[in-house]
Design an enzyme around this catalytic site. Structure first.
Site, PDB file in Angstrom:
ATOM      1  N   HIS A 263      18.852   4.532   0.163  1.00  0.00           N
ATOM      2  CA  HIS A 263      18.244   3.791   1.362  1.00  0.00           C
ATOM      3  C   HIS A 263      19.421   3.077   2.347  1.00  0.00           C
ATOM      4  CE1 HIS A 263      14.290   4.394  -0.236  1.00  0.00           C
ATOM      5  NE2 HIS A 263      14.453   3.823  -1.310  1.00  0.00           N
ATOM      6  N   ALA A 287      21.557  -1.595  -7.576  1.00  0.00           N
ATOM      7  CA  ALA A 287      20.955  -0.684  -7.056  1.00  0.00           C
ATOM      8  C   ALA A 287      21.801   0.663  -6.660  1.00  0.00           C
ATOM      9  CB  ALA A 287      19.710  -0.961  -6.074  1.00  0.00           C
ATOM     10  N   GLY A 291      22.049   4.724  -7.617  1.00  0.00           N
ATOM     11  CA  GLY A 291      21.625   5.835  -6.325  1.00  0.00           C
ATOM     12  C   GLY A 291      20.397   5.598  -5.769  1.00  0.00           C
ATOM     13  N   LYS A 292      19.956   4.300  -5.820  1.00  0.00           N
ATOM     14  CA  LYS A 292      18.900   3.865  -5.075  1.00  0.00           C
ATOM     15  C   LYS A 292      19.104   3.582  -3.731  1.00  0.00           C
ATOM     16  CE  LYS A 292      16.449   2.930  -9.437  1.00  0.00           C
ATOM     17  NZ  LYS A 292      15.837   1.375 -10.272  1.00  0.00           N
ATOM     18  N   VAL A 293      20.149   2.792  -3.461  1.00  0.00           N
ATOM     19  CA  VAL A 293      20.614   2.273  -2.145  1.00  0.00           C
ATOM     20  C   VAL A 293      22.081   2.559  -2.088  1.00  0.00           C
ATOM     21  CG1 VAL A 293      21.275   0.161  -1.063  1.00  0.00           C
ATOM     22  CG2 VAL A 293      19.196   0.225  -2.613  1.00  0.00           C
TER      23      VAL A 293
END
Length: 345
Positions: A263, A287, A291-293
């Site tokens: 994101h 995060a 690898g989420k953000v």
């Protein structure tokens, strides 16, 4: 006096004068602590809405609707300041409850709870509700489920049908569920069973109805949104299940072989702290390790009561975006390869 790179930008004390909320927020960018973070969140959200081919996902937890935030959320939906909502089932139950003319009431956290129970009154901190009205709404959900019949669907599909039913019943236009239905904004409820909507569906099940809410289909559908969006930004009100349900989409897409950056905008309003190790207070820097953000994302975490932040932020965005046309995503779920997204002005 000697200066260095650390002392180039002095703070500017806030003047008390006639001005708009957005002007106050701009002024608070040169203050400190959570006041500055609140102003930075407005700036980040406003910039996110200017980005081309960007899908904004919101995670909504906590008892925001009983606390009076439903019109704020429905406004954000109608004005396409968010494009997808992931919520607790409770918020949407309370929203449907009010959309059909019922109320929550100003109460007190000092009330005698034993007396409240005797009078059939439920307490949500300093807000009251009538238990009999809630039970009537539970049965309304059960009756509605029986009208749908024996199907298997995602929570998104179920909430769309509920929005359609609320419109048929003449529900208020300021409803979250109704606004999402009318403006093609998908609502996911990954813990639907953990709410009064789940209670209503359980009543229908005991009556013999075989209606299945496919939560794995939920995961697939919201992951498709992330995979097929040009860019994604997230706004979290609180944390909990809605936050992780959105966060994990980037991980799932990566595991499935998709090249996703994480994101690119991330905003959160939370009263939880990161040092307890829970997700609701987890930082966006943490995060990044999953690898989420995206590492270079604009990340703003505001430690604040969301019932204070949301009205201020929404009013500031209302003023900042007046007359500005955004390229919001249009979702089509019946394409030959599943979800199709087009960005239209």
């Amino acid at each position: 006096m000697h200066h260095n790179v650390f002392t180039n930008t002095p703070t500017i004390p806030i003047d008390v004068k006639d001005r708009s909320v957005s002007e106050l927020m701009d002024g608070m960018l040169r203050t400190g602590f959570q006041g500055r973070k609140l102003a930075e969140s407005v700036q980040a959200w406003s910039n996110m809405l200017k980005e081309k081919d960007t899908t904004v996902l919101m995670g909504l937890s906590g008892a925001m609707v009983p606390a009076g935030m439903r019109r704020v959320i429905s406004y954000l939906i109608r004005e396409r300041m968010i494009d997808c909502l992931v919520s607790t089932g409770a918020n949407l139950f309370h929203d449907s409850h009010e959309a059909l003319g019922r109320k929550h009431y100003v109460g007190s956290h000092l009330a005698n709870d034993e007396k409240l129970f005797e009078h059939g009154v439920d307490r949500i901190y300093d807000v009251f509700a009538v238990e009999e009205e809630f039970r009537n709404a539970d049965n309304l959900i059960a009756d509605f489920a029986e009208e749908i019949g024996e199907i298997s669907c995602s929570s998104r599909e179920f909430m769309y049908l509920l929005g359609k039913e609320l419109v048929r019943r003449g529900a208020a236009e300021d409803s979250i569920v109704v606004s999402a239905y009318r403006h093609n904004v998908p609502i996911f409820v990954p813990a639907l069973s953990d709410s009064s909507i789940g209670i209503g569906l359980t009543i229908a099940r005991r009556r013999g109805l075989k209606l299945e809410i496919d939560q794995i289909k939920d995961v697939d559908e919201i992951t498709q949104i992330v995979e097929k969006s040009g860019h994604t930004g997230v706004v979290y009100v609180g944390g909990g299940v809605p936050k992780n349900f959105i966060q994990q989409t980037e991980v799932i897409a990566s595991i499935l072989g998709m090249d996703v950056p994480g994101h690119e905008y991330a905003i959160q309003y939370t009263s939880d702290s990161p040092h307890w190790g829970g997700l609701s207070g987890c930082t966006f820097d943490e995060a990044v390790s999953w690898g989420k953000v995206a590492a270079q994302a604009k990340k703003v975490q505001v430690f604040v009561d969301a019932t204070i932040a949301l009205p201020i932020v929404a009013h500031a965005l209302h003023e900042k975006t007046r007359g500005v046309k955004r390229t919001a995503p249009v979702f089509s779920w019946d394409g030959p390869e599943g979800l199709e997204i087009a960005y239209n002005e």
